[in-house]
Design an enzyme around this catalytic site. Sequence first.
Site, PDB file in Angstrom:
ATOM      1  N   ASP A 234      -3.598   7.694   8.020  1.00  0.00           N
ATOM      2  CA  ASP A 234      -4.484   6.739   8.921  1.00  0.00           C
ATOM      3  C   ASP A 234      -3.700   6.224   9.889  1.00  0.00           C
ATOM      4  O   ASP A 234      -2.504   6.764  10.265  1.00  0.00           O
ATOM      5  CB  ASP A 234      -5.275   5.876   8.009  1.00  0.00           C
ATOM      6  CG  ASP A 234      -4.402   5.017   7.247  1.00  0.00           C
ATOM      7  OD1 ASP A 234      -3.181   4.929   7.363  1.00  0.00           O
ATOM      8  OD2 ASP A 234      -4.717   4.512   6.513  1.00  0.00           O
TER       9      ASP A 234
ATOM     10  N   SER B 297       0.721  -1.179   0.084  1.00  0.00           N
ATOM     11  CA  SER B 297      -0.031  -0.070  -0.041  1.00  0.00           C
ATOM     12  C   SER B 297       1.098   1.293   0.144  1.00  0.00           C
ATOM     13  O   SER B 297       0.271   2.269  -0.210  1.00  0.00           O
ATOM     14  CB  SER B 297      -1.020   0.205   1.082  1.00  0.00           C
ATOM     15  OG  SER B 297      -0.248  -0.004   2.235  1.00  0.00           O
TER      16      SER B 297
ATOM     17  N   HIS C 108      -0.447   4.579   7.410  1.00  0.00           N
ATOM     18  CA  HIS C 108       0.037   5.176   6.027  1.00  0.00           C
ATOM     19  C   HIS C 108       0.555   6.754   6.357  1.00  0.00           C
ATOM     20  O   HIS C 108      -0.366   7.397   7.149  1.00  0.00           O
ATOM     21  CB  HIS C 108      -0.849   5.267   4.856  1.00  0.00           C
ATOM     22  CG  HIS C 108      -1.352   3.692   4.710  1.00  0.00           C
ATOM     23  ND1 HIS C 108      -2.476   3.057   4.987  1.00  0.00           N
ATOM     24  CD2 HIS C 108      -0.448   2.779   3.931  1.00  0.00           C
ATOM     25  CE1 HIS C 108      -2.416   1.909   4.572  1.00  0.00           C
ATOM     26  NE2 HIS C 108      -1.267   1.496   4.060  1.00  0.00           N
TER      27      HIS C 108
END
Length: 359
Positions: free
Chosen positions: A325, A39, A328
């Site tokens: 978040d 991610s 990240h």
Amino acid sequence: MASEFAKLCVCVVIALAMQPKVMVLCDPKVPCLFFFGDSQFDNGNNNNLKTYAKANYYPYGIDYGSGNTPTGRFSNGKNIADYLGEFIGFPYPIPSWASTIGNLTAIANGVNYASGGAGILDKTGDNLGQRFTMKHQLINHASMIPLLRFHNPDLQKCLYIINIGSNDYINNYFLKESPSSSKYNPDEFANMLISEYSEQLKKLYYLGARKIVVFNLGVIGCIPQELVSYPPSDGSLCVDSINSAVNLFNTKLKTLITQLNTDAEIFTYIDAFAIAISGDPASQGFTVPNAPCCTVYTAKGTAIGQCKNSADPICTDRSKYIFFDNYHPTARINLGIAYEAFTTKSFAYPHNISNFCVA
């Protein structure tokens, strides 16, 4: 000429290093660029998968492009791969693999295969749902090679950048319902990862890659979600046992890169862990180091630790936050990581990305 070319790019980056934007004023240093990973690099490959690991909804992308543009990037704006592409000289983002299917023109400059939740091990991320593991990303790349050669006959001159392994700890070894931590001690688990990763890196080499950048793992023990899952009891700002396990992997990875470079410098190693602990965040204006900017999911059966897909409030000044978040970084942190990886020799072995492009 190559050194002057590099100086032009770097000077532009330095002028804008405090803001999450880069002006591309030079031609690409390589003919094409490929990303593999999780991610931290994913720019939309998970959007249509059945998975919790997706970011194609508000507030992700709130600062991307003209604003409020969720694309599948796990940040408020650009991710590390976006900035690296710009530093290397590509004026537009390298497209996600999922968005290029059936579009031969889109792959002229390369492909981003990264997938949120992916790991070195196939079983990593099972708790999240569908994802393209590192093994599957290599399969996807192999299937694209005939089409890629239509634009770039000599793929050996292209650059390949990999950032994977974090989920093997976050969504495997240190996942509370995972049996891995009871089955393996940290050293054994790191050895298993390195053994599998070695074969994957060799596979990429056999597929024609000759300039391969490998990021190590960052300070996973300092991300907000791990602090929630394993609250430190000794007053530490991080979960030291997690960072110690990660460092075992990083040390072994650097040794592997040295071994793989015995006959020729095919690989270069980027020390993301060292980048993360360098400098003083507060002096750079980061006043919120260990809390998310957005409101995150916390309930079982949801995307725990990711931003809620709702009207719940988010921070108004993202430039003060390290994390968007619970996992990240914000775009400003992504820019800093990319900049250091591209320009700084002390965080790279044997070359930073700028020098590696023209080596």
